[in-house]
Design an enzyme around this catalytic site. Sequence first.
Site, PDB file in Angstrom:
ATOM      1  N   HIS A  52       1.581   1.609  11.329  1.00  0.00           N
ATOM      2  CA  HIS A  52       0.695   0.724  12.098  1.00  0.00           C
ATOM      3  C   HIS A  52       0.728   1.109  13.577  1.00  0.00           C
ATOM      4  O   HIS A  52      -0.313   1.165  14.233  1.00  0.00           O
ATOM      5  CB  HIS A  52       1.152  -0.735  11.976  1.00  0.00           C
ATOM      6  CG  HIS A  52       1.054  -1.335  10.603  1.00  0.00           C
ATOM      7  ND1 HIS A  52       2.124  -1.867   9.932  1.00  0.00           N
ATOM      8  CD2 HIS A  52      -0.003  -1.494   9.770  1.00  0.00           C
ATOM      9  CE1 HIS A  52       1.738  -2.342   8.763  1.00  0.00           C
ATOM     10  NE2 HIS A  52       0.454  -2.110   8.623  1.00  0.00           N
ATOM     11  N   LYS A  64      -0.800 -12.473   0.606  1.00  0.00           N
ATOM     12  CA  LYS A  64       0.608 -12.152   0.336  1.00  0.00           C
ATOM     13  C   LYS A  64       1.544 -13.268   0.771  1.00  0.00           C
ATOM     14  O   LYS A  64       1.257 -13.979   1.728  1.00  0.00           O
ATOM     15  CB  LYS A  64       0.990 -10.896   1.111  1.00  0.00           C
ATOM     16  CG  LYS A  64       0.178  -9.712   0.749  1.00  0.00           C
ATOM     17  CD  LYS A  64       0.436  -8.607   1.734  1.00  0.00           C
ATOM     18  CE  LYS A  64      -0.612  -7.535   1.591  1.00  0.00           C
ATOM     19  NZ  LYS A  64      -0.565  -6.597   2.711  1.00  0.00           N
ATOM     20  N   ARG A  88      -4.726   5.076   3.986  1.00  0.00           N
ATOM     21  CA  ARG A  88      -3.621   6.005   3.750  1.00  0.00           C
ATOM     22  C   ARG A  88      -3.955   6.994   2.636  1.00  0.00           C
ATOM     23  O   ARG A  88      -3.704   8.174   2.731  1.00  0.00           O
ATOM     24  CB  ARG A  88      -2.349   5.232   3.389  1.00  0.00           C
ATOM     25  CG  ARG A  88      -1.776   4.431   4.543  1.00  0.00           C
ATOM     26  CD  ARG A  88      -0.815   3.404   4.057  1.00  0.00           C
ATOM     27  NE  ARG A  88      -1.485   2.474   3.145  1.00  0.00           N
ATOM     28  CZ  ARG A  88      -0.871   1.548   2.439  1.00  0.00           C
ATOM     29  NH1 ARG A  88       0.428   1.431   2.513  1.00  0.00           N
ATOM     30  NH2 ARG A  88      -1.563   0.746   1.653  1.00  0.00           N
ATOM     31  N   SER A 102       4.600  -1.771   4.213  1.00  0.00           N
ATOM     32  CA  SER A 102       5.546  -2.826   4.593  1.00  0.00           C
ATOM     33  C   SER A 102       6.408  -3.218   3.393  1.00  0.00           C
ATOM     34  O   SER A 102       7.605  -3.482   3.544  1.00  0.00           O
ATOM     35  CB  SER A 102       4.784  -4.039   5.119  1.00  0.00           C
ATOM     36  OG  SER A 102       3.989  -3.669   6.211  1.00  0.00           O
TER      37      SER A 102
HETATM   38  N1  COA Z   1       0.657   2.548   8.097  1.00  0.00           N
HETATM   39  C1  COA Z   1       1.531   1.931   7.300  1.00  0.00           C
HETATM   40  N2  COA Z   1       1.192   0.986   6.424  1.00  0.00           N
HETATM   41  C2  COA Z   1      -0.100   0.663   6.361  1.00  0.00           C
HETATM   42  C3  COA Z   1      -1.071   1.257   7.159  1.00  0.00           C
HETATM   43  C4  COA Z   1      -0.654   2.249   8.068  1.00  0.00           C
HETATM   44  N3  COA Z   1      -1.511   2.879   8.878  1.00  0.00           N
HETATM   45  N4  COA Z   1      -2.269   0.730   6.864  1.00  0.00           N
HETATM   46  C5  COA Z   1      -2.036  -0.181   5.911  1.00  0.00           C
HETATM   47  N5  COA Z   1      -0.730  -0.221   5.603  1.00  0.00           N
HETATM   48  C6  COA Z   1      -0.074  -1.017   4.560  1.00  0.00           C
HETATM   49  C7  COA Z   1       0.616  -2.232   5.072  1.00  0.00           C
HETATM   50  O1  COA Z   1       1.964  -1.939   5.351  1.00  0.00           O
HETATM   51  C8  COA Z   1       0.462  -3.175   3.907  1.00  0.00           C
HETATM   52  O2  COA Z   1       1.463  -2.913   2.971  1.00  0.00           O
HETATM   53  P1  COA Z   1       1.964  -4.018   1.947  1.00  0.00           P
HETATM   54  O3  COA Z   1       0.807  -4.275   1.011  1.00  0.00           O
HETATM   55  O4  COA Z   1       3.087  -3.343   1.305  1.00  0.00           O
HETATM   56  O5  COA Z   1       2.328  -5.225   2.735  1.00  0.00           O
HETATM   57  C9  COA Z   1      -0.894  -2.786   3.310  1.00  0.00           C
HETATM   58  O6  COA Z   1      -1.109  -1.480   3.711  1.00  0.00           O
HETATM   59  C10 COA Z   1      -2.064  -3.551   3.828  1.00  0.00           C
HETATM   60  O7  COA Z   1      -1.665  -4.378   4.858  1.00  0.00           O
HETATM   61  P2  COA Z   1      -2.416  -4.737   6.177  1.00  0.00           P
HETATM   62  O8  COA Z   1      -3.027  -3.560   6.826  1.00  0.00           O
HETATM   63  O9  COA Z   1      -1.478  -5.565   6.974  1.00  0.00           O
HETATM   64  O10 COA Z   1      -3.624  -5.551   5.658  1.00  0.00           O
HETATM   65  P3  COA Z   1      -3.648  -6.755   4.720  1.00  0.00           P
HETATM   66  O11 COA Z   1      -4.378  -6.308   3.509  1.00  0.00           O
HETATM   67  O12 COA Z   1      -2.324  -7.363   4.538  1.00  0.00           O
HETATM   68  O13 COA Z   1      -4.523  -7.722   5.619  1.00  0.00           O
HETATM   69  C11 COA Z   1      -6.321  -9.172   6.187  1.00  0.00           C
HETATM   70  C12 COA Z   1      -5.649  -8.273   5.145  1.00  0.00           C
HETATM   71  C13 COA Z   1      -5.332 -10.035   6.916  1.00  0.00           C
HETATM   72  C14 COA Z   1      -7.053  -8.300   7.171  1.00  0.00           C
HETATM   73  C15 COA Z   1      -7.291 -10.019   5.367  1.00  0.00           C
HETATM   74  O14 COA Z   1      -6.566 -10.702   4.364  1.00  0.00           O
HETATM   75  C16 COA Z   1      -8.020 -11.040   6.209  1.00  0.00           C
HETATM   76  O15 COA Z   1      -8.953 -10.697   6.898  1.00  0.00           O
HETATM   77  N6  COA Z   1      -7.614 -12.319   6.142  1.00  0.00           N
HETATM   78  C17 COA Z   1      -8.244 -13.399   6.882  1.00  0.00           C
HETATM   79  C18 COA Z   1      -9.090 -14.286   5.958  1.00  0.00           C
HETATM   80  C19 COA Z   1     -10.439 -13.658   5.699  1.00  0.00           C
HETATM   81  O16 COA Z   1     -11.270 -13.487   6.569  1.00  0.00           O
HETATM   82  N7  COA Z   1     -10.666 -13.316   4.436  1.00  0.00           N
HETATM   83  C20 COA Z   1     -11.899 -12.699   3.993  1.00  0.00           C
HETATM   84  C21 COA Z   1     -11.710 -11.219   3.830  1.00  0.00           C
HETATM   85  S1  COA Z   1     -13.169 -10.456   3.180  1.00  0.00           S
END
Ligand code: COA
Length: 162
Positions: free
Chosen positions: A18, A42, A92, A130
């Site tokens: 990140h 999550k 990724r 993560s």
């Molecule tokens: N390097 C390392 N890890 C990465 C990465 C990078 N460049 N890019 C993504 N990841 C990993 C993260 O570590 C995470 O791993 P995990 O699944 O083991 O925890 C995973 O990829 C994705 O995590 P993250 O990038 O934090 O995104 P998310 O999918 O958890 O977040 C939101 C999603 C918060 C953006 C989404 O749920 C949201 O918008 N929520 C608000 C409510 C909403 O509007 N909902 C409608 C959506 S259409």
Amino acid sequence: MKTVAIYPGTFDPITNGHVDLIKRAAFIYPKVIVLVAADTRKECMFSMEERVRMVREGIHDLCPNVQVEPFQGLLVEIVKKHGAKIILRGLRAVSDFEYESQMALMNRRLEKGIETFFMISSEEYAYLSSSFVKEIASLGGEVRTLVPSGVDKELRKRFTLA
Ligand code: COA
């Protein structure tokens, strides 16, 4: 007006993958706002306050044009509130594409003027997540090179590895 890019995520916890993406984005966009989500599918290990603090510490001093904030509710609403039109997401591997494309399309359906831009992660972080970090730390493994030092410290405290 400055172009604002919004980088949302759960960051449970922030990893070097990140941080790498935030640094690269901060080089391209005049202003990057990292949004730490309360509403995520999550179950988080760290509280919202802890996740925000670790993101702030993780990018401390690296990028003066990056702001970190917690957020609750629909992402597109917060993006609009910030006067932004760009959501940034990291890719990724091909396996990320399905979920990411669905989310991007849904967000655009919710709010037409908002576009999602994808950045390919750096090779060294292409397999980092993560969940992996938490799993490895919980089993006594070394994650020092995968996360900012503050996160490493927090994980050690949590799993009493110090
Ligand atoms: N390097 C390392 N890890 C990465 C990465 C990078 N460049 N890019 C993504 N990841 C990993 C993260 O570590 C995470 O791993 P995990 O699944 O083991 O925890 C995973 O990829 C994705 O995590 P993250 O990038 O934090 O995104 P998310 O999918 O958890 O977040 C939101 C999603 C918060 C953006 C989404 O749920 C949201 O918008 N929520 C608000 C409510 C909403 O509007 N909902 C409608 C959506 S259409």
